[in-house]
Design a protein around this motif. Structure first.
Motif, PDB file in Angstrom:
ATOM      1  N   PHE A 128      15.652 -56.537  -2.743  1.00  0.00           N
ATOM      2  CA  PHE A 128      15.762 -55.292  -3.513  1.00  0.00           C
ATOM      3  C   PHE A 128      14.811 -55.317  -4.710  1.00  0.00           C
ATOM      4  CE2 PHE A 128      17.704 -52.944  -7.060  1.00  0.00           C
ATOM      5  CZ  PHE A 128      17.752 -51.677  -6.524  1.00  0.00           C
ATOM      6  N   PHE A 129      14.901 -56.378  -5.506  1.00  0.00           N
ATOM      7  CA  PHE A 129      14.046 -56.447  -6.691  1.00  0.00           C
ATOM      8  C   PHE A 129      12.602 -56.790  -6.320  1.00  0.00           C
ATOM      9  CE2 PHE A 129      18.191 -56.764  -8.734  1.00  0.00           C
ATOM     10  CZ  PHE A 129      18.014 -55.918  -9.826  1.00  0.00           C
ATOM     11  N   GLY A 130      12.404 -57.418  -5.164  1.00  0.00           N
ATOM     12  CA  GLY A 130      11.046 -57.696  -4.721  1.00  0.00           C
ATOM     13  C   GLY A 130      10.262 -56.418  -4.456  1.00  0.00           C
ATOM     14  N   TRP A 131      10.893 -55.454  -3.808  1.00  0.00           N
ATOM     15  CA  TRP A 131      10.193 -54.206  -3.521  1.00  0.00           C
ATOM     16  C   TRP A 131       9.992 -53.362  -4.781  1.00  0.00           C
ATOM     17  CZ3 TRP A 131       7.229 -54.090   0.318  1.00  0.00           C
ATOM     18  CH2 TRP A 131       7.560 -54.705   1.520  1.00  0.00           C
ATOM     19  N   ILE A 132      10.938 -53.430  -5.725  1.00  0.00           N
ATOM     20  CA  ILE A 132      10.732 -52.752  -7.014  1.00  0.00           C
ATOM     21  C   ILE A 132       9.544 -53.375  -7.742  1.00  0.00           C
ATOM     22  CG2 ILE A 132      11.735 -52.279  -9.284  1.00  0.00           C
ATOM     23  CD1 ILE A 132      14.443 -52.079  -7.998  1.00  0.00           C
ATOM     24  N   PHE A 133       9.462 -54.692  -7.688  1.00  0.00           N
ATOM     25  CA  PHE A 133       8.349 -55.416  -8.305  1.00  0.00           C
ATOM     26  C   PHE A 133       7.017 -54.962  -7.708  1.00  0.00           C
ATOM     27  CE2 PHE A 133       5.369 -58.968  -8.205  1.00  0.00           C
ATOM     28  CZ  PHE A 133       5.374 -59.407  -9.512  1.00  0.00           C
ATOM     29  N   VAL A 134       6.950 -54.861  -6.380  1.00  0.00           N
ATOM     30  CA  VAL A 134       5.708 -54.440  -5.712  1.00  0.00           C
ATOM     31  C   VAL A 134       5.354 -53.004  -6.097  1.00  0.00           C
ATOM     32  CG1 VAL A 134       4.677 -53.930  -3.475  1.00  0.00           C
ATOM     33  CG2 VAL A 134       5.988 -56.037  -3.780  1.00  0.00           C
ATOM     34  N   ALA A 135       6.345 -52.129  -6.137  1.00  0.00           N
ATOM     35  CA  ALA A 135       6.097 -50.727  -6.503  1.00  0.00           C
ATOM     36  C   ALA A 135       5.572 -50.622  -7.934  1.00  0.00           C
ATOM     37  CB  ALA A 135       7.382 -49.912  -6.347  1.00  0.00           C
ATOM     38  N   ALA A 136       6.162 -51.401  -8.853  1.00  0.00           N
ATOM     39  CA  ALA A 136       5.711 -51.376 -10.246  1.00  0.00           C
ATOM     40  C   ALA A 136       4.283 -51.901 -10.357  1.00  0.00           C
ATOM     41  CB  ALA A 136       6.649 -52.205 -11.118  1.00  0.00           C
ATOM     42  N   LEU A 137       3.949 -52.915  -9.561  1.00  0.00           N
ATOM     43  CA  LEU A 137       2.591 -53.456  -9.589  1.00  0.00           C
ATOM     44  C   LEU A 137       1.584 -52.426  -9.091  1.00  0.00           C
ATOM     45  CD1 LEU A 137       0.906 -55.964 -10.193  1.00  0.00           C
ATOM     46  CD2 LEU A 137       1.257 -56.689  -7.821  1.00  0.00           C
ATOM     47  N   PHE A 138       1.959 -51.686  -8.052  1.00  0.00           N
ATOM     48  CA  PHE A 138       1.072 -50.632  -7.545  1.00  0.00           C
ATOM     49  C   PHE A 138       0.853 -49.555  -8.601  1.00  0.00           C
ATOM     50  CE2 PHE A 138       0.608 -46.463  -5.518  1.00  0.00           C
ATOM     51  CZ  PHE A 138      -0.561 -46.669  -4.790  1.00  0.00           C
ATOM     52  N   VAL A 139       1.930 -49.138  -9.267  1.00  0.00           N
ATOM     53  CA  VAL A 139       1.827 -48.115 -10.318  1.00  0.00           C
ATOM     54  C   VAL A 139       0.932 -48.622 -11.447  1.00  0.00           C
ATOM     55  CG1 VAL A 139       3.120 -46.888 -12.112  1.00  0.00           C
ATOM     56  CG2 VAL A 139       4.023 -47.011  -9.775  1.00  0.00           C
ATOM     57  N   THR A 192      -5.457 -63.944 -14.353  1.00  0.00           N
ATOM     58  CA  THR A 192      -4.914 -64.921 -13.410  1.00  0.00           C
ATOM     59  C   THR A 192      -3.568 -64.473 -12.871  1.00  0.00           C
ATOM     60  OG1 THR A 192      -6.053 -66.729 -14.571  1.00  0.00           O
ATOM     61  CG2 THR A 192      -4.207 -67.321 -13.135  1.00  0.00           C
ATOM     62  N   VAL A 193      -2.723 -63.941 -13.741  1.00  0.00           N
ATOM     63  CA  VAL A 193      -1.397 -63.491 -13.312  1.00  0.00           C
ATOM     64  C   VAL A 193      -1.505 -62.295 -12.373  1.00  0.00           C
ATOM     65  CG1 VAL A 193       0.748 -62.414 -14.096  1.00  0.00           C
ATOM     66  CG2 VAL A 193      -0.150 -64.412 -15.291  1.00  0.00           C
ATOM     67  N   PHE A 194      -2.281 -61.288 -12.755  1.00  0.00           N
ATOM     68  CA  PHE A 194      -2.332 -60.044 -11.992  1.00  0.00           C
ATOM     69  C   PHE A 194      -3.146 -60.143 -10.705  1.00  0.00           C
ATOM     70  CE2 PHE A 194      -1.497 -58.018 -16.258  1.00  0.00           C
ATOM     71  CZ  PHE A 194      -0.221 -57.593 -15.930  1.00  0.00           C
ATOM     72  N   PHE A 195      -4.200 -60.951 -10.709  1.00  0.00           N
ATOM     73  CA  PHE A 195      -5.098 -60.976  -9.561  1.00  0.00           C
ATOM     74  C   PHE A 195      -4.941 -62.223  -8.688  1.00  0.00           C
ATOM     75  CE2 PHE A 195      -7.105 -57.817 -12.210  1.00  0.00           C
ATOM     76  CZ  PHE A 195      -7.571 -56.891 -11.299  1.00  0.00           C
ATOM     77  N   ILE A 196      -4.192 -63.221  -9.162  1.00  0.00           N
ATOM     78  CA  ILE A 196      -3.998 -64.429  -8.358  1.00  0.00           C
ATOM     79  C   ILE A 196      -2.512 -64.689  -8.105  1.00  0.00           C
ATOM     80  CG2 ILE A 196      -4.360 -66.921  -8.231  1.00  0.00           C
ATOM     81  CD1 ILE A 196      -6.889 -66.552  -9.889  1.00  0.00           C
ATOM     82  N   PHE A 234       7.051 -71.163  -3.823  1.00  0.00           N
ATOM     83  CA  PHE A 234       7.825 -71.912  -4.812  1.00  0.00           C
ATOM     84  C   PHE A 234       6.935 -72.367  -5.966  1.00  0.00           C
ATOM     85  CE2 PHE A 234       9.818 -75.655  -6.612  1.00  0.00           C
ATOM     86  CZ  PHE A 234      11.169 -75.330  -6.647  1.00  0.00           C
ATOM     87  N   VAL A 235       5.749 -72.880  -5.651  1.00  0.00           N
ATOM     88  CA  VAL A 235       4.834 -73.363  -6.689  1.00  0.00           C
ATOM     89  C   VAL A 235       4.405 -72.222  -7.605  1.00  0.00           C
ATOM     90  CG1 VAL A 235       2.541 -74.343  -7.099  1.00  0.00           C
ATOM     91  CG2 VAL A 235       4.026 -75.332  -5.352  1.00  0.00           C
ATOM     92  N   VAL A 236       4.099 -71.064  -7.021  1.00  0.00           N
ATOM     93  CA  VAL A 236       3.693 -69.903  -7.837  1.00  0.00           C
ATOM     94  C   VAL A 236       4.848 -69.466  -8.725  1.00  0.00           C
ATOM     95  CG1 VAL A 236       2.944 -67.497  -7.772  1.00  0.00           C
ATOM     96  CG2 VAL A 236       1.967 -69.139  -6.181  1.00  0.00           C
ATOM     97  N   MET A 237       6.080 -69.535  -8.211  1.00  0.00           N
ATOM     98  CA  MET A 237       7.242 -69.220  -9.035  1.00  0.00           C
ATOM     99  C   MET A 237       7.308 -70.135 -10.248  1.00  0.00           C
ATOM    100  SD  MET A 237      10.494 -70.601  -9.728  1.00  0.00           S
ATOM    101  CE  MET A 237      10.974 -71.555  -8.277  1.00  0.00           C
ATOM    102  N   VAL A 238       7.059 -71.432 -10.044  1.00  0.00           N
ATOM    103  CA  VAL A 238       7.074 -72.381 -11.158  1.00  0.00           C
ATOM    104  C   VAL A 238       5.975 -72.030 -12.171  1.00  0.00           C
ATOM    105  CG1 VAL A 238       6.707 -74.796 -11.805  1.00  0.00           C
ATOM    106  CG2 VAL A 238       8.096 -74.240  -9.796  1.00  0.00           C
ATOM    107  N   LEU A 239       4.794 -71.668 -11.685  1.00  0.00           N
ATOM    108  CA  LEU A 239       3.692 -71.296 -12.578  1.00  0.00           C
ATOM    109  C   LEU A 239       4.030 -70.037 -13.376  1.00  0.00           C
ATOM    110  CD1 LEU A 239       0.606 -71.966 -10.278  1.00  0.00           C
ATOM    111  CD2 LEU A 239       1.445 -73.374 -12.168  1.00  0.00           C
ATOM    112  N   LEU A 240       4.690 -69.074 -12.750  1.00  0.00           N
ATOM    113  CA  LEU A 240       5.081 -67.861 -13.464  1.00  0.00           C
ATOM    114  C   LEU A 240       6.139 -68.157 -14.516  1.00  0.00           C
ATOM    115  CD1 LEU A 240       5.169 -65.212 -10.583  1.00  0.00           C
ATOM    116  CD2 LEU A 240       3.570 -65.308 -12.511  1.00  0.00           C
ATOM    117  N   VAL A 241       7.048 -69.072 -14.233  1.00  0.00           N
ATOM    118  CA  VAL A 241       8.048 -69.470 -15.230  1.00  0.00           C
ATOM    119  C   VAL A 241       7.354 -70.136 -16.416  1.00  0.00           C
ATOM    120  CG1 VAL A 241       9.979 -71.026 -15.688  1.00  0.00           C
ATOM    121  CG2 VAL A 241       9.959 -69.663 -13.610  1.00  0.00           C
TER     122      VAL A 241
END
Length: 282
Positions: A128-139, A192-196, A234-241
């Protein structure tokens, strides 16, 4: 007595730094990432191990991370294995809770949604929150392309790369500048966050879906298999944290009230001497 004593401090101009689209998507991502992280750990607890390749199981030695519990002469203990190196993580990973009523899960219930074992609910919340995240990124991408935010504030230019060493040294010395635009280090971090990182975590998440693999089989080839995609996810999740932790620290050091005002109203107080322009407030 100095003539300057008792005078109010010199303040720089207020500039309109963040558009409504940047602010809305920023807070949307903050909420989404919170639920994605905690529900993702619930999903991870269903099989607390990471592998490289297409498959996993008893016949394969391709695990890069394993979290679990083992029996010892002193009783059960939590154990985490990273690239073959074993660590006792009792009380944090593999085994948590009190000695009288231990809980044997990868991550403790205090950091999962739900707090008890419920893979189905964790997946529903995550998607549910994954698709909201994708929609917000597109906007955000669309709005930032139209209003010039991408070109002006996110994509590093030659001058930004040239000024990166000096800016990194200033940050290390806590000499923070409140400018109209992002500093070179900020630009590189956000780029790096937005494009990688964001595209990686979305695409690897899609790679773990059998339905998406059927529609886009090339995803498995790009990421070297579903298990490798899970590990990258999982690794990208750790980097985002880690990025979030550093981001919060920098907000506190730079002046939390000014930074919050920027992300709530759009207006940002710059350092004294910052050139003004139309639309600024003194």
């Amino acid at each position: 007595m100095s003539e300057q004593q008792g005078l109010p401090p010199v303040r720089g101009p207020l500039v309109y730094r963040q558009s409504i689209w940047t602010r809305l998507t920023h807070w949307t991502w903050a909420i989404c990432l919170f639920f994605l992280l905690l529900s993702g750990l619930q999903i991870f607890n269903a099989h607390p191990a990471l592998y490289i390749g297409q498959q996993s199981g008893f016949e394969f030695e391709n695990a890069v991370l394993e979290i679990g519990a083992i029996n010892t002469p002193q009783g059960p203990r939590g154990r985490t294995t990273i690239f073959g190196q074993q660590f006792d993580t009792t009380g944090v990973l593999g085994m948590s809770g009190s000695a009288e009523q231990p809980t044997f899960t990868g991550f403790p219930g205090a950091v999962t949604i739900p707090s008890y074992r419920d893979l189905a609910t964790g997946r529903v919340v995550h998607f549910f929150f994954g698709w909201i995240f994708v929609a917000a990124l597109f906007v955000w991408f669309l709005a930032s392309f139209i209003n010039g935010h991408l070109r002006r504030d996110i994509v590093p230019k030659g001058a930004d790369l040239a000024g990166l060493p000096r800016d990194a040294l200033d940050h290390a010395r806590l000499r923070l500048h409140h400018g109209r635009r992002y500093s070179p280090l900020q630009k590189l971090s956000y780029f790096t966050v937005f494009f990688i990182l964001f595209p990686l975590i979305i695409l690897t998440g899609l790679t773990m879906s059998p339905g998406m693999d059927a529609a886009w089989p090339w995803l498995l080839d790009v990421f070297g298999g579903r298990q490798t995609a899970r590990t990258i996810h999982f690794v990208v999740m750790v980097l985002l944290v880690l990025f979030f932790i550093v981001h919060i620290i920098m907000v506190l050091l730079a002046g939390p009230l000014n930074e919050l005002r920027s992300m709530i109203t759009g207006w940002y107080r710059t350092s004294p001497g910052t050139p003004g322009e139309q639309g600024d407030r003194s």
